[in-house]
Design an enzyme around this catalytic site. Sequence first.
Site, short mmCIF file in Angstrom:
data_model
loop_
_atom_site.label_atom_id
_atom_site.label_comp_id
_atom_site.label_asym_id
_atom_site.label_seq_id
_atom_site.Cartn_x
_atom_site.Cartn_y
_atom_site.Cartn_z
NE ARG A 141 -0.64 0.79 4.81
CZ ARG A 141 -0.39 2.07 5.04
NH1 ARG A 141 -0.77 2.99 4.19
NH2 ARG A 141 0.24 2.46 6.13
CG LEU A 142 2.09 3.81 -2.52
CD1 LEU A 142 2.04 4.53 -3.86
CD2 LEU A 142 3.46 3.94 -1.89
CG ASP A 143 1.06 6.45 4.23
OD1 ASP A 143 0.69 5.31 4.56
OD2 ASP A 143 2.01 7.05 4.75
NE ARG A 144 -6.27 10.62 3.52
CZ ARG A 144 -6.87 10.90 4.67
NH1 ARG A 144 -8.08 10.47 4.89
NH2 ARG A 144 -6.26 11.60 5.59
CB THR A 146 1.93 8.51 -0.70
OG1 THR A 146 2.30 9.01 0.59
CG2 THR A 146 3.18 8.21 -1.49
#
Length: 188
Positions: A141-144, A146
Site C-alpha cells: 500500500r501507499l498512504d492516502r 502519497t
Amino acid sequence: MDDRLEQEVSPTEAGQRLDAWLGSRTGVPSRSAAARLIEEGEVTVNGVPEDSKRYTGRAGDVIAVELPEPAAAGPVIGEPIPLDIRFEDEYLIVLSKQRGLVCHPAHGHDSGTLANALVCHCGIDHLGTVQGEDRPGIVHRLDRDTSGLMLAAKDDDTQRALQNLIRTRTLDRRYIALVHGGIAMGEG
C-alpha cells in the site's frame, strides 16, 4: 459499544513514542490508527488528554483510550473509480495511485478505495485475496496522501510471489519526495 484500554507504561517501554506504544496494544490495529486516535483527542496520559503522537512515555504513565468497535468486514463492492493503469496482463496490474485515494477499506473509509476500483475493473473473483477479503488484489500500500506506482495481483499465487519479492527486497522500490521550504529535524 466501545472498549476501554487503560495500561501503565512499563520501565522497558519508557521512551517509546505514544503512537508506537499504543499501536502495539491489542485492539489498536496499527500505528497510524493510534495516531488518528491521538489526533482525535481520544487518548489520555495520567488522566490528561494528550494530542501529540510524539509524546514519549515514562515508566508508570497510565495511558487510556476508548477503542471504537471494529466494523464488521463485508465484501468489497466494485465502484467505478478511474485507474491510471500503466501495465496489465493476466497476472498483475501496475497502476499509478493518485494522491487522496485510500488503498483498502478501513475505519472511516468503507468505500471509494483502490480495492473498490480494482473489484470494479477485474471482478472480485479475479483478484488475489492473500491479504484478506477486504483487500482484494492489494500487494502493498501507499498512504492516502502519497501518489506512485503500485502493484495489484489477479490471483493468490501472484500476490504471494510479489509480496515475497518485496519482503526479500528483490523487487526494487524507490521513493522520491519533493520538498519546498525548510523541514525541522524530526519532521516531515
